[in-house]
Design an enzyme around this catalytic site. Structure first.
Site, PDB file in Angstrom:
ATOM      1  N   ASP A   1       0.908  -0.623   0.327  1.00 30.22           N
ATOM      2  CA  ASP A   1       0.128  -0.234   0.081  1.00 30.22           C
ATOM      3  C   ASP A   1       1.012   1.260   0.314  1.00 30.22           C
ATOM      4  O   ASP A   1       2.179   1.407   0.435  1.00 30.22           O
ATOM      5  CB  ASP A   1      -0.920  -0.062   1.238  1.00 30.22           C
ATOM      6  CG  ASP A   1      -1.735   0.792   1.599  1.00 30.22           C
ATOM      7  OD1 ASP A   1      -2.321   1.708   0.377  1.00 30.22           O
ATOM      8  OD2 ASP A   1      -1.490   1.802   2.352  1.00 30.22           O
TER       9      ASP A   1
ATOM     10  N   ASP B   1      -6.774  -2.452   3.289  1.00 31.45           N
ATOM     11  CA  ASP B   1      -5.827  -3.203   2.968  1.00 31.45           C
ATOM     12  C   ASP B   1      -6.229  -4.925   2.775  1.00 31.45           C
ATOM     13  O   ASP B   1      -5.335  -5.854   2.865  1.00 31.45           O
ATOM     14  CB  ASP B   1      -4.284  -2.833   2.959  1.00 31.45           C
ATOM     15  CG  ASP B   1      -3.872  -1.733   2.873  1.00 31.45           C
ATOM     16  OD1 ASP B   1      -4.231  -1.109   1.716  1.00 31.45           O
ATOM     17  OD2 ASP B   1      -3.619  -0.580   3.786  1.00 31.45           O
TER      18      ASP B   1
ATOM     19  N   ASP C   1      -1.495  -0.671   6.007  1.00 32.51           N
ATOM     20  CA  ASP C   1      -1.683  -0.167   7.438  1.00 32.51           C
ATOM     21  C   ASP C   1      -3.586   0.119   6.764  1.00 32.51           C
ATOM     22  O   ASP C   1      -3.617  -0.091   8.182  1.00 32.51           O
ATOM     23  CB  ASP C   1      -1.189   0.910   7.252  1.00 32.51           C
ATOM     24  CG  ASP C   1      -1.138   1.946   6.590  1.00 32.51           C
ATOM     25  OD1 ASP C   1      -1.962   1.881   5.720  1.00 32.51           O
ATOM     26  OD2 ASP C   1      -2.031   3.483   7.153  1.00 32.51           O
TER      27      ASP C   1
END
Lengths: 1144, 336
Positions: free
Chosen positions: A446, A853, A849
């Protein structure tokens, strides 16, 4: 309300004016993920128009628990996380333990052994290993369950205030029922999922902290419906019911309708407070319980992350099957030979002194313990399974678990993976995939919060076409930033912002200059056009207060802090107005209306009534959406230029526009706004239409640039990962320019890379651009050239929908060094991971995080959560969690590599260790008339894998390091060993088996020839074999140990000594047949000669081959180890590496 | 801020220790060519003389073996050995002459050797009761001995197949006409006599049936003194085995002729086994056995050969230790 009361936070509820529907929508957006616009884009499909099916709904009668629970279908509020009760413990625990196939195998063998026909081992010896393992596990489970019982009891007996016959009474949590009305005070923990009815705030706002639920510490706002606000449950009769969806685990979603006093209201996630949340900054709140006990969202979510299976273990199972085939083959061989032997001696069996088939003790002469050749063969087969049972290394499964715990211990305690800023250690949440960390080939990351810190900081401003991106001064230490005086107290913003001196001076000068006027507008807009709530917090110094800006969007927070630093401090936000301290002068603005952010418009606006009576609309939004509605001027062009330069260095940009509203226009807007917000149907669409009508012909005010700083060490980490031949893919919700610029600053993209960009709006165009890209890619596939693929979410929608296109994308992506996906939705992230997972055998790792995700983390082979700003959703779903992206390097390159090597070696060693013992038993069987006599005592057979040889392999698998941390970090390429399966593969397996065969032959036949025709007895020879095998397997291990610490010394030599002691102890028990055998044996020279000779003979081939390979085909690890030891050549190596930077 | 002080005091930073950081002092041996060659050479140097020593020791052992089962079967019974051996009326005495090849110094051990007799057969090994042998009160512990556990007269002591099949050939040795004393004391292990076979356990009901497996026992002697039984009951590990019969405590000179008078009682004909009598001296290596010597010489020779090959390898194809140009990624680069 005066400012003095501002301690208790008084916040305007901007939603009050807007419709309940948009409130709902806003909350959906904000909860999904505060910062990531990606989730906003996709979760914004308005939920308000969906109806709940009657079949899927539960009906809750408000304040009528009896009627609600009439059909006993809803759970009470008592929770039970404990698994067992006193009586159910034994059966249930055993049942659960026997879910492991290995234990069942164990059990079946133990049961077979109890049959008198098959009793190979004594009762005790056959049951001991299984009962030992079962007991240890049961004690552990019992302890854990006792702790759960205790916490359940505490939880269930907490008190809550519940409405009983028109009075609030204290009631235990476990007695709360669905439909009851509950009252919470400030700082109360919510006992069950409740729909808010009213709160102490006149606008119906309640602040809650969800730290127990998702770990996010900032306050969230929840709203009671206006229709229920005015009711006091004690006096007013609340008649109504709530129809809501069945219990589910989505803590960010809730759909319900409420019918109260004949009015039909829709409820969303903003109207429900969940079990485990804490009421904050709100005196009281009243709500009605809708989900209780195990049906609450918190409880439904409390189950752990889905368990994954390690790749190595899956491969290992293949070899286990092979070993089972060997086992069956051995048993078949024995039983067939036994059959042949019996057939050949059929006529002699009655008279053979050592067989004695017939029993003459009874008058009727009968066969004794003999049921015909067929049955004897069958029994022999079963008995040989019992004797050779450890061919399947059951102890391996237990060892692997212990080893993983040990490895996790060291990973958690690694100082180099401790994050100072968040004070968090590395966390191992899944305990069964440690070794997968050493074989990763694809890393999906990410961006926001993972590569970057997700701490937004206001950087530059372009105000009315003038770029203020001069030098920054940090005021800390000098003046401690901007502050204001309130009733003798000093208020200052909680966060310091670096300011531009020139801009600060200009803004202080105020409206005096032309530039100053624009600056005034700009910062006023920043301070006003948002949904930030200022909260005043105490400091140890009573004369000083800090203003903490709470809000869901970190970007908005950064902007408000920036405005405060430049002297525009937002002090108070209430229902209809805001108070801003402008350069020491307090001003009050009326908030006449607000149009929420939505993903179609990509902007928000407020309508502000100025103290001088004028009304202005202030609009803030993404650049592409704003440029369409701002009047084209030269200033706009200048701003556009500035924006481009900002985003090229990776900054996030927002554009602010403003327009003064004339009285007629304002009135026109106001009437349509009110109609829209009170509309029953299609409220959201109507409001959007009103907003679009208003937001036009704006005048440019300026643009802001916010930096989301890269985390420390990210470029270096990515470089290391790339050197280690891992493919790093970045999947982000950000827009393309930002993604590319972050790509450059994180050294993911380099200037000599050719970029292939795919932005398509249809299936056809996706197809053509993919084909084009493939051709370009092939052209650049020459040495030295590399291609970076940049693809956006819209194209992915079409591509992932079609298998053929998917295939093409995979081919393209696997040829590219870097892949950047921008504007992707959470589910697409998982889709991309699945794309790779489906088509290759390579291991994938996803790191992220945020809540967006989660799907990707769960999809990948290894999921890593960053425990940062973004709450704990990702961490909860992850297998491992850590504080910083850069820890990925030590985690994979060092710990992953070690774990993989250790585990791979341990598995092979365990196969060897058990097989060599089984083969020694097997060879002996060939010399006993195929009757499965064991010279080795049954106790030694049982203790062999439990005591004699277990400790060293576990210790080595936890502690041994095949290469130093320094080398592994210095040469990331060494990681390739795991990707190439160098520590565990079929070749190694077969080599190990060949070695095993040789060693077992040496161990067995050397004593056989040495003692053939001698007067040695079975027990003595058995002792010799026991000692020989144990010495041999420990020496074998010692040969492969790379680092000899005192622990490895202790365990290896300790096991040898322990074995000797055990053999001696067994031989001093007079009732056992081998009484005194070891002493008699050891008093003869031949024993020592034999022992020494066979150790050397057994080990020499392995030693020779190993040394030959080390010299002629040294592995990278071997060279690194040598370089590490012989320091001088290490320096040489460094230079070499620098002179020849490796490709890729 | 109290928040910051709290985090400071409750820092979760792992305590540094060399153990948790996996930095324990360690010995990291790397076998350089020098070491490898040295170790092979050392093995060769140690094992070659050791092998010679073993061969020499084995060579010094003097051994006389005589197989007598076939020769002691009268020709008339050659087709039906069973009736010969099972009958009580046949003359089972058999005379053999042996020649002493070299001087044999006392003590000379007399062994009987059986071939193809599976004393390690599962049915056989289990068929005994060690409890019963130790303690007269546990005479009834005969569960494992079935079917030779007892009859109406009570339990058999010692029970089981092992005792039942007691070897009962006897040997008498003569030098000329003079009998050689055979010392039958202390042929069993001291530990067995003391703890395993009770001094107050007497044979009972032993060999009382029609089917007789082997020798009988003197019912007046406690088991601890029945050394032939004790030796027999220490079941052999392998199907070809020797058991100590007795010792001769006088030297036998080279080229002397010894006459052995054998009572050929024990039935090996039924399973095609062989019976041998063996006279052997002993030294530190045990009996005569060239296997140790040969195998040590082989190991020594192989190691010497391997050492030479490694020396050649290192000379012809040297590889500097820790040379990064051998790293796979550098090698590939060189190839390009």
């Amino acid at each position: 309300m005066s400012l003095d009361d501002a301690q208790i936070v008084n916040v305007n509820n901007p939603q009050q004016l807007s419709s309940p529907d948009s409130t709902l929508q806003r909350q959906v957006l904000d909860l999904g993920s505060k910062r990531s616009r990606d989730s906003e884009r996709y979760s914004s499909i308005s939920m308000s128009h969906r109806e709940i099916n009657d079949g899927d709904a539960r009906l809750v009668h408000v304040n009528d628990a009896l009627k609600t629970n009439e059909r006993f279908e809803f759970a009470g509020n008592s929770i039970k996380t404990a698994k067992y009760s006193l009586f159910s413990f034994l059966p249930r625990n055993l049942f659960e333990q026997f879910h492991r196939v290995a234990y069942i195998y164990f059990l079946i063998i133990a049961i077979l052994n109890q049959l008198p026909q098959l009793a190979v081992f004594g009762r005790g010896a056959s049951i001991l290993p299984l009962s030992f393992v079962l007991l240890v596990t049961a004690v552990k489970d019992a302890y854990e369950d006792w702790r759960r019982h205790r916490s359940d009891r505490i939880e269930n007996n907490r008190m809550a205030s519940v409405l009983v016959s028109d009075r609030f009474q204290q009631k235990k949590w476990k007695d709360i029922q669905v439909g009851e009305i509950i009252r919470f005070s400030a700082d109360d923990t919510i006992p069950c999922d409740t729909v808010l009815l009213s709160t102490s705030d006149p606008t119906g706002v309640a602040y809650i902290q969800t730290i127990n639920l998702d770990g996010e510490s900032n306050l969230k706002t929840r709203y009671a419906k206006q229709e229920t606000l005015c009711k006091t449950p004690e006096k007013d009769v609340i008649n109504g019911f709530i129809k809501c969806e069945k219990p589910n685990r989505n803590i960010y979603g809730f759909m319900a309708t409420m019918e109260i006093d004949g009015k039909h209201l829709s409820l969303g996630p903003s109207n429900i407070v969940l079990r485990g949340c804490v009421l904050k900054n709100t005196n009281w709140a009243v709500g009605v319980a809708v989900y209780c006990g195990r049906e609450t969202k918190a409880m439904l979510n409390s189950s752990g992350a889905p368990s994954k299976r390690s790749r190595l273990e899956t491969r290992m199972n293949r070899e286990i099957i092979l070993l089972s085939v060997f086992l069956v083959a051995l048993c078949m061989a024995v039983s067939v030979c036994a059959g042949v032997w019996l057939k050949r001696h059929e006529n002699e069996l009655e008279v053979l002194q050592f067989y004695r088939k017939k029993d003459y003790s009874e008058p009727e002469v009968d066969n004794y313990n003999y049921s015909g050749i067929g049955m004897e063969i069958f029994f022999t087969f079963l008995m040989s399974v019992i004797v050779f049972q450890i061919m399947i290394p059951i102890s391996l499964y237990i060892s692997m678990e212990l080893v993983r715990v040990g490895q996790a211990y060291f990973m958690i305690r690694d100082n180099k993976m401790y994050d100072e800023t968040s004070n968090s250690r590395f966390q191992c949440r899944a305990l069964n995939i440690n070794e997968d960390l050493g074989q990763i080939k694809y890393v999906f990351s990410d961006k926001t919060g993972t590569l970057t810190e997700n701490k937004m900081e206001f950087k530059y401003a372009s105000i009315f076409g003038v770029d203020y991106s001069g030098e920054k001064t940090n005021f800390e230490g000098e003046q401690r930033g901007y502050c204001i005086q309130v009733n003798g107290q000093v208020w200052r913003p909680k966060m310091k912002v670096e300011v531009d001196k020139e801009l600060l001076q200009l803004s202080k000068d105020g409206n005096n200059s032309e530039a100053g006027k624009h600056i005034y507008d700009f910062f006023l807009a920043l301070a006003a056009c948002n949904t930030i709530v200022p909260i005043v917090v105490d400091t140890p110094d009573p004369a000083e207060k800090l203003v903490d800006y709470q809000g869901e969007s970190p970007d908005e927070q950064a902007l408000v802090y920036a405005a405060a630093a430049y002297g525009f401090m937002l002090m108070e936000r209430t229902s209809g107005h805001i108070v801003i301290d402008i350069q020491g002068e307090r001003q009050r603005f009326n908030v006449l209306g607000m149009h929420e952010f939505d993903s179609d418009r990509k902007r928000m606006s407020v309508i502000l009534g100025f103290p001088d009576g004028s009304v202005k609309v202030i609009v803030k939004g993404a650049d592409n959406s704003m440029f369409n509605i701002i009047d084209k001027t030269s200033k706009l062009d200048a701003t556009e230029g500035h924006l481009q330069s900002y985003s090229s260095i990776g900054l996030r940009t927002l554009v602010v526009g403003m327009r003064e509203l004339g009285v007629p226009e304002f009135e026109r807007w106001q009437s349509s706004y009110e109609t829209a917000s009170t509309a029953v149907m299609g409220r959201v669409a109507l409001l959007r239409k009103v907003a679009i009508n208003l937001e036009n012909n704006l005048e440019i005010v300026g643009a802001s640039a916010i930096e989301d700083r890269l985390q420390k060490g990210v470029p270096e980490a990515i470089e290391s990962l790339r050197k280690a031949d891992m493919k790093v893919w970045v999947l982000t919700g950000d827009k393309q320019e930002t993604a590319i610029s972050i790509g450059y600053s994180s050294r993911l993209l380099t200037s000599n890379m050719h970029q292939v960009v795919i932005n398509s709006n249809s299936k056809m165009s996706s197809k053509t651009s993919l084909e084009d890209a493939l051709i370009t890619c092939r052209n650049f596939l020459v040495p030295g050239g590399s291609v970076a693929l940049i693809i956006d979410g819209t194209s992915l929608v079409y591509i992932l929908d079609d298998t053929e296109l998917e295939e093409q994308l995979f081919e393209l992506a696997s040829n590219c060094a870097v892949v950047l996906c921008c504007r992707v939705a959470p589910l697409q992230k998982a889709g991309i991971v699945a794309l790779i997972k489906k088509r290759t055998d390579d291991m994938t790792l996803a790191i992220g995080d945020g809540a967006n995700d989660v799907s990707m983390i769960q999809m990948a082979d290894v999921g890593i959560g960053i425990s940062g700003q973004e709450g704990r959703q990702a961490v909860m779903a992850s297998d491992f969690a850590m504080g910083q992206f850069r820890f990925l390097v030590p985690l994979l390159l060092v710990h992953g590599h070690w774990n993989y090597h250790r585990m791979g070696y341990m598995i092979l060693y365990n196969f060897y260790r058990n097989a060599v013992f089984v083969l020694v038993l097997f060879w002996y069987v060939l010399f006993t008339g195929f009757t499965l006599t064991t010279a080795i005592t049954e106790w030694s057979s049982v203790l062999y894998s439990i005591l004699y040889t277990s400790a060293p392999t576990i210790v080595v698998a936890i502690l041994d390091k095949d290469s130093s941390r320094r080398s592994l970090m210095a040469y990331p390429q060494l990681y390739g060993a795991g990707q190439r399966h160098e520590s565990y593969n079929s070749t190694l397996f077969w080599l190990t088996i060949a070695d095993t065969l040789w060693q077992s032959i040496v161990v067995f036949y050397v004593p056989l020839f040495a003692y053939w025709k001698s007067d040695i007895d079975g027990s003595s020879l058995g002792d010799l074999w026991t000692l020989a095998v144990v010495f041999l397997v420990n020496i074998h291990l010692a040969m492969d140990v790379i680092r000899w610490t005192w622990v490895s010394h202790a365990s290896i030599w300790g096991s040898i000594i322990a074995t000797c002691i055990c053999v001696i102890v067994i031989d001093v028990i007079p009732v056992l047949p081998g009484y005194w055998a070891i002493f008699d044996l050891a008093s003869k020279g031949s024993f020592w000669v034999c022992l020494l000779g066979m150790q050397i003979a057994a080990v020499v081939p392995r030693f020779g081959v190993k040394m030959f390979i080390q010299h002629c085909k040294p592995s990278d690890i071997q060279i690194a180890r040598e370089a590490d030891k012989f320091g001088s050549s290490m320096e040489l190596a460094r230079q070499e590496i620098e002179l020849n930077p490796s490709r890729r | 801020m109290d928040a910051s002080t709290r985090t400071k005091s409750r820092s979760k930073k792992p305590q540094y220790s060399r153990f948790t950081q996996q930095e324990l002092p360690a010995w990291k041996p790397i076998l350089t060519p020098k070491w490898i060659i040295t170790s092979f050479v050392i093995i060769a140097i140690l094992f070659t003389p050791a092998g010679l020593l073993c061969l020499w020791a084995s060579e010094r052992v003097v051994e006389i073996i005589d197989r007598y089962d076939d020769d002691c079967l009268p020709d008339s019974y050659s087709t039906d050995p069973d009736s010969f051996i099972q009958s009580n009326n046949t003359n089972k005495t058999c005379v053999r002459t042996l020649k002493v090849p070299r001087k044999m110094t006392a003590p000379i051990f007399i062994y009987y050797q059986l071939d193809n007799f599976y004393q390690n057969h599962r049915r056989y090994v289990k068929s005994r009761s060690d409890k019963q042998l130790r303690d007269p009160d546990e005479a009834d512990e005969t569960e494992d001995c079935k079917p030779i556990n007892g009859n109406d007269d009570g339990p058999i002591v010692p029970c089981g197949l092992v005792a039942w099949s007691l070897f009962n050939d006897t040997y008498k040795f003569f030098k000329g006409n003079k009998a050689i004393d055979i010392d039958k004391k202390d042929i069993a292990w001291e530990s067995d006599k003391k703890y395993k076979f009770g001094s107050n356990v007497y044979p009972k009901n032993f060999q009382n049936w029609e089917l007789i497996g082997g020798g009988a026992l003197d019912e007046s002697k406690p088991l601890s003194e029945q050394e032939d039984l004790i030796v027999w009951m220490k079941t052999a590990a392998l199907p070809t085995f020797r058991k100590l019969y007795g010792k001769i405590n006088t030297d036998l000179e080279a080229n002397e002729t010894i006459t052995v008078v054998i009572q050929n009682n024990y039935n090996t004909y039924v399973f095609g086994g062989e019976k041998k009598v063996a006279l052997s001296t002993a030294n530190w290596i045990g009996g005569k056995n060239d296997f140790f010597g040969i195998s040590f010489l082989t190991i020594g020779g192989v190691c010497f050969f391997v050492a030479i090959n490694f020396i050649l390898l290192y000379v012809l194809k040297p590889r500097p230790l820790g040379d990064p140009s051998y790293l796979s990624w550098n090698r590939n680069q060189g190839a390009q």
